[in-house]
Design an enzyme around this catalytic site. Structure first.
Site, mmCIF file in Angstrom:
data_model
loop_
_atom_site.group_PDB
_atom_site.id
_atom_site.type_symbol
_atom_site.label_atom_id
_atom_site.label_comp_id
_atom_site.label_asym_id
_atom_site.label_seq_id
_atom_site.Cartn_x
_atom_site.Cartn_y
_atom_site.Cartn_z
ATOM 1 C CD GLU A 135 -5.797 4.542 -1.242
ATOM 2 O OE1 GLU A 135 -5.865 4.712 -0.028
ATOM 3 O OE2 GLU A 135 -6.770 4.192 -1.942
ATOM 4 C CE1 TYR A 186 -3.643 2.635 0.935
ATOM 5 C CE2 TYR A 186 -1.797 3.645 2.092
ATOM 6 C CZ TYR A 186 -3.071 3.737 1.555
ATOM 7 O OH TYR A 186 -3.755 4.915 1.623
#
Ligand code: GDP
Ligand code: MN
Length: 377
Positions: A189, A104
């Site tokens: 993101e 992530y």
């Protein structure tokens, strides 16, 4: 807030050199075979709904297909979905990569610290909110040098990568910073950032462009969020206008009074269908435009709740009466008005003379408009 669909985010990524799976966007199952061939997307492939909501993986909006027929079938099924209230109009087809690990990474703005914030975790592919705090590394970035070498290395350490993979991840972080900075993003993101062979590849893309910077990015001006056609017109006229799923229209001034009015309506069993915030204006032209827009939304009844502070009740009332004469007969609706504040008696007299139900008590007004709209929901 300009929230970009995954494929648009990935187009930006590509411009900055981020490693991505090969992909193509289709809008109908019949386009699949050609699109796969033209873009050189190998099978098996991943078929992904292009909606703004997250959690597609778990929600059946990401599928895998081993053949062209399966890709067509999956595209058809996904286009028929309504994912978390969003209709699917576009589908992204991408080559399916053999994933090693899922990581992530994101860059966002920490408003309380007034600094960009980089977050990295070795636990990707799941919602970051569900990842244990101890597994997330946060680095606050000084915007002037931007993300520097030792900060990148701290983030890479959080991924647990070494050697060629670490270098690939460092390169990616540099690209991500440039995207965040140069595209005026408020969020970039990648979840998951996947380890594929000896490099990291962005499997997902979530990019939000800062609204206040949109004038610097005309390239996003055709990106519509999920505004209705009327909301789109309102936006061009700079009128705060939002459609909901009830049948009663609300016109008020100021966000606070507008929200409170919706709450009170709901409290008494009414269902707000559209609201319009006049803000600080009593300009008759603006009021007329707003009123005509309201008429186009075809509410069963409209509640006008105005507080005259800087704006005077009588000017607002005059504007309204003028606006009402311009509403075509087939779009007319029952109107209940409550105007309080500066020159309210004059305002009320003007409305009453024009045949508008004009009350002062909030509860009475709300009940009147609910019954005018055909009773409780
Ligand atoms: P989200 O659930 O809406 O965030 O959608 P994602 O784009 O993150 O996709 C959900 C999941 O699909 C990912 O976490 C991956 O596990 C899986 N996925 C997406 N693309 C690929 C791929 O190319 N190969 C493999 N094996 N899995 C993929
Ligand atoms: Mn994701």
């Amino acid at each position: 807030m300009v929230k970009l669909a995954e494929w648009r985010g990935k187009e930006i990524f590509r411009k900055y050199g981020v490693a991505l799976p090969k992909g193509t966007v289709v809008r109908a199952p019949s386009e699949v075979a050609d699109a796969l061939r033209t873009a050189g997307v190998a099978l098996p492939c991943v078929v992904k709904a292009q909606v703004l909501a997250g959690g597609r993986g778990k929600g059946g909006a990401v599928r895998f297909a081993a053949t062209v027929a399966e890709a067509e079938e999956a595209t058809k099924a996904i286009l028929a979905l309504e994912f978390k209230g969003e209709k699917v109009h576009e589908v992204l087809l991408e080559e399916k990569l053999a994933i090693g690990r899922e990581l992530y990474v994101s860059l966002t703005l920490d408003r309380s610290r007034r600094l960009p914030l980089a977050m990295a975790s070795a636990q990707g592919g799941v919602e970051i909110e569900s990842v244990d705090e101890s597994a997330i590394t946060r680095v606050w970035v000084d915007p002037f040098p931007g993300l520097v070498g030792y900060e990148k290395r701290r983030l890479v350490a959080a991924f647990g990568l070494t050697g060629a993979l670490a270098r690939s991840a460092e390169t990616l972080l540099g690209q991500l910073w440039r995207i965040f900075d140069e595209e005026d993003a408020e969020l970039v993101e990648i979840n998951p950032l996947a380890v594929v062979g000896d490099r990291v590849v962005a499997l997902d893309a979530k990019v939000i462009i800062e609204d206040d910077a949109s004038f610097r990015h005309p390239e996003y001006s055709d990106v519509r969020d999920d505004r209705t056609p009327l909301e789109e017109i309102a936006r061009e006229k700079e009128i705060a206008f939002v459609q909901l799923d009830g049948n009663i229209g609300v016109i008020a001034n100021g966000a606070g009074l507008t929200m409170a009015t919706l709450d009170v309506l709901a409290e008494f069993g009414g269902r707000p269908g559209v609201f319009l915030d006049l803000g600080g204006t009593d300009d008759p032209k603006k009021v007329t435009e707003a009123f005509l827009l309201m008429a186009q939304a075809k509410p069963a009844a409209v509640f006008l709740n105005i507080f005259g502070g800087v704006t005077r009740c009588d000017t607002v009332a005059k504007g309204l009466v003028e606006a009402m004469t311009q509403v075509p007969p087939e779009s007319k609706f029952p109107l209940v008005a409550r105007i309080r504040g500066n020159n309210e008696a004059e305002g009320r007299a003007i409305l009453q003379a024009a045949g508008v139900t004009s009350l002062t008590d909030l509860k009475e007004s709300v009940q009147a408009v609910i019954s005018a709209a055909g009773g409780r929901a």
